[in-house]
Write a protein that holds these residues in place. Structure first.
Motif, PDB file in Angstrom:
ATOM      1  N   LYS A  73       0.801  -1.222   0.000  1.00  0.00           N
ATOM      2  CA  LYS A  73       0.000   0.000   0.000  1.00  0.00           C
ATOM      3  C   LYS A  73       0.838   1.277   0.000  1.00  0.00           C
ATOM      4  N   GLU A  74       2.140   1.177  -0.265  1.00  0.00           N
ATOM      5  CA  GLU A  74       2.966   2.374  -0.166  1.00  0.00           C
ATOM      6  C   GLU A  74       2.656   3.389  -1.255  1.00  0.00           C
ATOM      7  N   SER A  75       2.882   4.647  -0.911  1.00  0.00           N
ATOM      8  CA  SER A  75       2.663   5.748  -1.850  1.00  0.00           C
ATOM      9  C   SER A  75       3.846   5.919  -2.790  1.00  0.00           C
ATOM     10  N   ASN A  76       5.040   5.550  -2.341  1.00  0.00           N
ATOM     11  CA  ASN A  76       6.245   5.665  -3.165  1.00  0.00           C
ATOM     12  C   ASN A  76       6.395   4.379  -3.969  1.00  0.00           C
ATOM     13  N   HIS A 107       4.727  11.462   2.932  1.00  0.00           N
ATOM     14  CA  HIS A 107       3.693  11.021   2.004  1.00  0.00           C
ATOM     15  C   HIS A 107       3.048   9.720   2.460  1.00  0.00           C
ATOM     16  N   GLU A 108       3.841   8.827   3.045  1.00  0.00           N
ATOM     17  CA  GLU A 108       3.306   7.539   3.473  1.00  0.00           C
ATOM     18  C   GLU A 108       2.322   7.678   4.626  1.00  0.00           C
ATOM     19  N   VAL A 109       2.665   8.488   5.623  1.00  0.00           N
ATOM     20  CA  VAL A 109       1.842   8.549   6.833  1.00  0.00           C
ATOM     21  C   VAL A 109       0.499   9.223   6.586  1.00  0.00           C
ATOM     22  N   LYS A 110       0.394  10.038   5.526  1.00  0.00           N
ATOM     23  CA  LYS A 110      -0.883  10.688   5.236  1.00  0.00           C
ATOM     24  C   LYS A 110      -1.897   9.713   4.650  1.00  0.00           C
ATOM     25  N   ARG A 111      -1.405   8.646   4.025  1.00  0.00           N
ATOM     26  CA  ARG A 111      -2.261   7.583   3.484  1.00  0.00           C
ATOM     27  C   ARG A 111      -3.336   8.116   2.540  1.00  0.00           C
ATOM     28  N   ARG A 112      -2.981   9.058   1.710  1.00  0.00           N
ATOM     29  CA  ARG A 112      -3.932   9.584   0.742  1.00  0.00           C
ATOM     30  C   ARG A 112      -4.186   8.550  -0.361  1.00  0.00           C
ATOM     31  N   PRO A 113      -5.365   8.601  -0.997  1.00  0.00           N
ATOM     32  CA  PRO A 113      -5.615   7.696  -2.130  1.00  0.00           C
ATOM     33  C   PRO A 113      -4.571   7.919  -3.229  1.00  0.00           C
TER      34      PRO A 113
END
Length: 330
Positions: free
Chosen positions: A181-184, A300-306
């Motif tokens: 589920k990572e954003s990066n 960026h990861e901790v915000k967990r945005r879509p």
């Protein structure tokens, strides 16, 4: 074993110049694969529009109405190639037994796709399309690419050399990938981590059909750096090592200066002083920058945005409509 339902996922960003030819070639391929009983006749081609500014989406919609193979997925905005690809994979995973990803310019050779399917029939969950040689690349691009793969291997990041995003994945491999589920996002590094049975198919890369590459030097460098920092803390360790080495050298230089002072051999050292100041200052800025890059990724990861938003999904809508019509007939 039943014939598998295949979806070919094609991320698109401003691809109106190549879309018609790409759709024709892939549709012809699908017909041949179905005729040869390699895949189910329910197989599809899913074009993912990554916020294109040109006429790409209109072409996808029109083709979807007229071509039974073609489906479309429109993202609400431009999220980048990796997220657009992921959106297509996630959508396709709901309808398919296996999925192949390929870029819209068709520089990757679609003629090896039947071999992908054969490897899948033999039990491979992941089939990597690997370039056999890089003769079409410039000297700079070829050597920097090979250097990148070697460097990634040295710092412990498992990649498949000369492989981009041309690959087949089974449904269960996709389900494992979607647990990340990572954003990066760096799919070339994530997919090998899954660990299921994999194999490679080699091919020669072709010239782009039309238009311009969506990966100029600036984007390629950013992509490479993102891949390194997404999977390894080696850059921070390197800065730490260089800082420690610099401290030792400074201590030796300081001891040498003291000895020279007692021996009466002192001279003005303006040049060496300035050089050392600039060296240490540059090292500090480099270290701060690399640490900042990691902090930014954490942010960026901790915000967990879509990771993306879907504006239109012709695949799911048309499938539901078809199922409704079949139910009414029964």
């Amino acid at each position: 074993m039943n014939k598998p339902v295949l979806t070919i996922v094609v991320p698109c960003f401003n691809e109106e110049e190549v879309f018609t030819d790409t759709s024709f070639q892939l549709s012809t391929l699908m017909t041949n694969l179905i005729t040869n009983a390699l895949i189910s006749n329910e197989s599809k081609i899913l074009f993912v529009d990554d916020g294109s500014k040109d006429n790409t989406w209109n072409l996808i919609e029109t083709e979807s109405d007229n071509n039974p193979y073609v489906k479309g997925l429109k993202l609400a905005g431009n999220v980048g190639h990796q997220f657009a690809l992921l959106a297509g994979l996630e959508t396709a995973a709901k309808h398919s037994d296996c999925v192949i990803s390929i870029d819209a310019d068709l520089q990757d050779d679609i003629n090896v796709i039947p071999e992908f399917i054969e490897k899948f029939w033999e039990g491979a969950d992941i089939v990597y399309g690997v370039r056999d040689k890089r003769e079409t690349d410039t000297f700079f691009k070829r050597n920097t690419a090979l250097g990148f793969y070697k460097f990634m291997g040295k710092i412990g990041i498992k990649l498949v050399p000369n492989h981009a995003d041309f690959r087949l994945m089974s449904k269960r491999a996709l389900e494992e990938l979607l647990k990340y589920k990572e954003s990066n996002l760096f799919l070339r590094g994530l997919v090998p981590r899954i660990g299921y049975k994999s194999t490679e198919v080699y091919y020669d890369r072709k010239e782009r059909l039309a238009g311009e590459s969506k990966y100029p030097l600036k984007k390629m460098l950013a992509f490479a750096f993102d891949g390194i920092t997404s999977f390894s803390v080696a850059p921070i360790r390197l800065v730490t090592f260089v800082g420690f080495l610099s401290m030792i050298i400074s201590a030796i230089a300081g001891a040498y200066a003291v000895i020279q002072r007692f021996l009466g051999h002192t001279e003005s050292g303006w040049a060496s002083l300035i050089i050392s100041i600039w060296f240490v200052g540059g090292l500090q800025l480099l270290g701060i920058g690399i640490i900042g890059e990691y902090i930014g990724k954490i942010y960026h990861e901790v915000k967990r945005r879509p990771r993306y938003a879907i504006e239109k999904d012709l695949y799911s809508v048309q499938e539901k409509t078809q199922q409704h019509n079949e139910a009414v007939v029964k």
